[in-house]
Design a protein around this motif. Sequence first.
Motif, PDB file in Angstrom:
ATOM      1  N   ILE A  53      -3.678   9.326  34.574  1.00 24.72           N
ATOM      2  CA  ILE A  53      -3.940  10.825  34.739  1.00 24.72           C
ATOM      3  C   ILE A  53      -4.168  11.390  33.655  1.00 24.72           C
ATOM      4  CG2 ILE A  53      -2.735  13.074  35.311  1.00 24.72           C
ATOM      5  CD1 ILE A  53      -0.545  11.452  37.011  1.00 24.72           C
ATOM      6  N   GLN A  54      -3.830  10.866  32.456  1.00 25.00           N
ATOM      7  CA  GLN A  54      -4.216  11.579  31.068  1.00 25.00           C
ATOM      8  C   GLN A  54      -5.694  11.310  30.901  1.00 25.00           C
ATOM      9  OE1 GLN A  54      -2.304  10.517  27.390  1.00 25.00           O
ATOM     10  NE2 GLN A  54      -2.648  12.356  26.507  1.00 25.00           N
ATOM     11  N   ILE A  55      -6.011   9.932  31.050  1.00 24.31           N
ATOM     12  CA  ILE A  55      -7.342   9.454  30.627  1.00 24.31           C
ATOM     13  C   ILE A  55      -8.366  10.139  31.736  1.00 24.31           C
ATOM     14  CG2 ILE A  55      -7.259   7.349  31.895  1.00 24.31           C
ATOM     15  CD1 ILE A  55      -8.482   6.177  29.148  1.00 24.31           C
ATOM     16  N   SER A  56      -7.947  10.445  32.885  1.00 25.68           N
ATOM     17  CA  SER A  56      -8.692  11.010  33.795  1.00 25.68           C
ATOM     18  C   SER A  56      -9.065  12.587  33.538  1.00 25.68           C
ATOM     19  CB  SER A  56      -8.195  10.722  35.355  1.00 25.68           C
ATOM     20  OG  SER A  56      -8.080   9.488  35.885  1.00 25.68           O
ATOM     21  N   GLN A  57      -8.021  13.168  33.027  1.00 23.65           N
ATOM     22  CA  GLN A  57      -8.233  14.463  32.469  1.00 23.65           C
ATOM     23  C   GLN A  57      -9.085  14.712  31.355  1.00 23.65           C
ATOM     24  OE1 GLN A  57      -4.073  15.697  32.076  1.00 23.65           O
ATOM     25  NE2 GLN A  57      -3.783  16.422  33.967  1.00 23.65           N
ATOM     26  N   LEU A  58      -8.815  13.511  30.449  1.00 27.81           N
ATOM     27  CA  LEU A  58     -10.092  13.459  29.395  1.00 27.81           C
ATOM     28  C   LEU A  58     -11.216  13.401  29.739  1.00 27.81           C
ATOM     29  CD1 LEU A  58      -7.553  11.590  26.922  1.00 27.81           C
ATOM     30  CD2 LEU A  58      -8.255  14.017  26.465  1.00 27.81           C
ATOM     31  N   ASP A  59     -11.561  12.602  30.693  1.00 25.41           N
ATOM     32  CA  ASP A  59     -12.918  12.395  31.229  1.00 25.41           C
ATOM     33  C   ASP A  59     -13.439  13.658  31.873  1.00 25.41           C
ATOM     34  OD1 ASP A  59     -12.816   9.737  30.382  1.00 25.41           O
ATOM     35  OD2 ASP A  59     -12.213   8.766  32.367  1.00 25.41           O
ATOM     36  N   GLU A  61     -12.137  16.799  31.321  1.00 26.34           N
ATOM     37  CA  GLU A  61     -11.849  17.970  30.652  1.00 26.34           C
ATOM     38  C   GLU A  61     -11.280  18.982  31.429  1.00 26.34           C
ATOM     39  OE1 GLU A  61     -15.815  19.101  29.012  1.00 26.34           O
ATOM     40  OE2 GLU A  61     -15.867  17.143  27.576  1.00 26.34           O
ATOM     41  N   LYS A  62     -10.410  18.656  32.322  1.00 30.97           N
ATOM     42  CA  LYS A  62      -9.882  19.510  33.172  1.00 30.97           C
ATOM     43  C   LYS A  62      -8.587  20.356  32.535  1.00 30.97           C
ATOM     44  CE  LYS A  62     -11.316  17.951  37.962  1.00 30.97           C
ATOM     45  NZ  LYS A  62     -10.856  17.459  39.088  1.00 30.97           N
ATOM     46  N   THR A  63      -8.022  19.644  31.480  1.00 28.87           N
ATOM     47  CA  THR A  63      -6.954  20.116  30.901  1.00 28.87           C
ATOM     48  C   THR A  63      -7.067  21.117  29.891  1.00 28.87           C
ATOM     49  OG1 THR A  63      -5.465  18.181  31.560  1.00 28.87           O
ATOM     50  CG2 THR A  63      -4.738  19.585  29.927  1.00 28.87           C
ATOM     51  N   PRO A  64      -6.781  22.494  29.850  1.00 27.70           N
ATOM     52  CA  PRO A  64      -6.892  23.222  28.662  1.00 27.70           C
ATOM     53  C   PRO A  64      -6.123  23.089  27.482  1.00 27.70           C
ATOM     54  CG  PRO A  64      -5.436  24.325  30.246  1.00 27.70           C
ATOM     55  CD  PRO A  64      -6.015  22.879  30.832  1.00 27.70           C
ATOM     56  N   LYS A 187      -9.775   6.178  22.259  1.00 23.24           N
ATOM     57  CA  LYS A 187     -11.280   6.541  22.049  1.00 23.24           C
ATOM     58  C   LYS A 187     -11.620   7.696  22.827  1.00 23.24           C
ATOM     59  CE  LYS A 187     -15.622   4.297  23.546  1.00 23.24           C
ATOM     60  NZ  LYS A 187     -16.117   2.967  24.065  1.00 23.24           N
ATOM     61  N   ALA A 188     -10.865   8.061  24.203  1.00 22.10           N
ATOM     62  CA  ALA A 188     -11.180   9.099  24.911  1.00 22.10           C
ATOM     63  C   ALA A 188     -10.777  10.495  23.933  1.00 22.10           C
ATOM     64  CB  ALA A 188     -10.322   9.097  26.053  1.00 22.10           C
ATOM     65  N   ILE A 189      -9.693  10.483  23.229  1.00 21.74           N
ATOM     66  CA  ILE A 189      -9.128  11.516  22.391  1.00 21.74           C
ATOM     67  C   ILE A 189     -10.391  11.559  21.319  1.00 21.74           C
ATOM     68  CG2 ILE A 189      -7.253  12.406  20.864  1.00 21.74           C
ATOM     69  CD1 ILE A 189      -5.289  11.122  22.836  1.00 21.74           C
TER      70      ILE A 189
END
Length: 220
Positions: A53-59, A61-64, A187-189
């Motif tokens: 879920i977290q890496i999908s959000q990073l991809d 950019e949905k999480t503020p 890497k995503a972060i």
Amino acid sequence: ANVSHELKTPLTSISGFAEIIQNGFVQEQDIPKFAGRIYKEAQRLLQLVEDVIQISQLDEEKTPYIWEPVDIYQVCKNAFDSLKEKAQQMNVHLYICGESMKIEAVRTLLEEAVYNICDNAIKYNRNDGNVSIFLTQTAQEAQIVVKDTGIGIPEEEQTRIFERFYRTDLSRSRKTGGAGIGLAIVKAIVQAHQGTVTVTSKVGCGSRFTVTLPAGEETR
């Protein structure tokens, strides 16, 4: 395919242990042990789902995220404080070389990136080994180098370790609970901060991870 495999493994274990208990093949005194294994696999499954879920959000950019001045030295110290017990259990020594340096960043994400790198450095180290963090900063960039004395990574696999669900040593990764997504999250972060992460390593001689981040506000 990789996601399906990683989800199937703990689910198969949970289902198998539960079926054995349901069919009465376990002595009463052994039930807590089997329940403990079911709990452990369930926690592994939950962590995997949270990582995906977290890496999908990073991809997407949905999480503020809240950008603020972040002291990288304190971020590294917090990571070591959280990993101190694990390091002691594995007889791995932790060192930080550098001083306070601040950049504009998302504190929670940066803390997780540093934690994941250091966690791997401890997990795949040798007895009486070291994990050292070196911090340097210029007007343009800040650099975090995490160096360990662990088992190292084969040269032909170093370009793939940041791929999702890729693991260099499947047997040891599974034994230590790795799902092969920790470095993908790193890497995503780092990319979300407009930075880069690289690795140099030699089998039997340890690894060196270098995170380079812009020192100005252009990270936003």
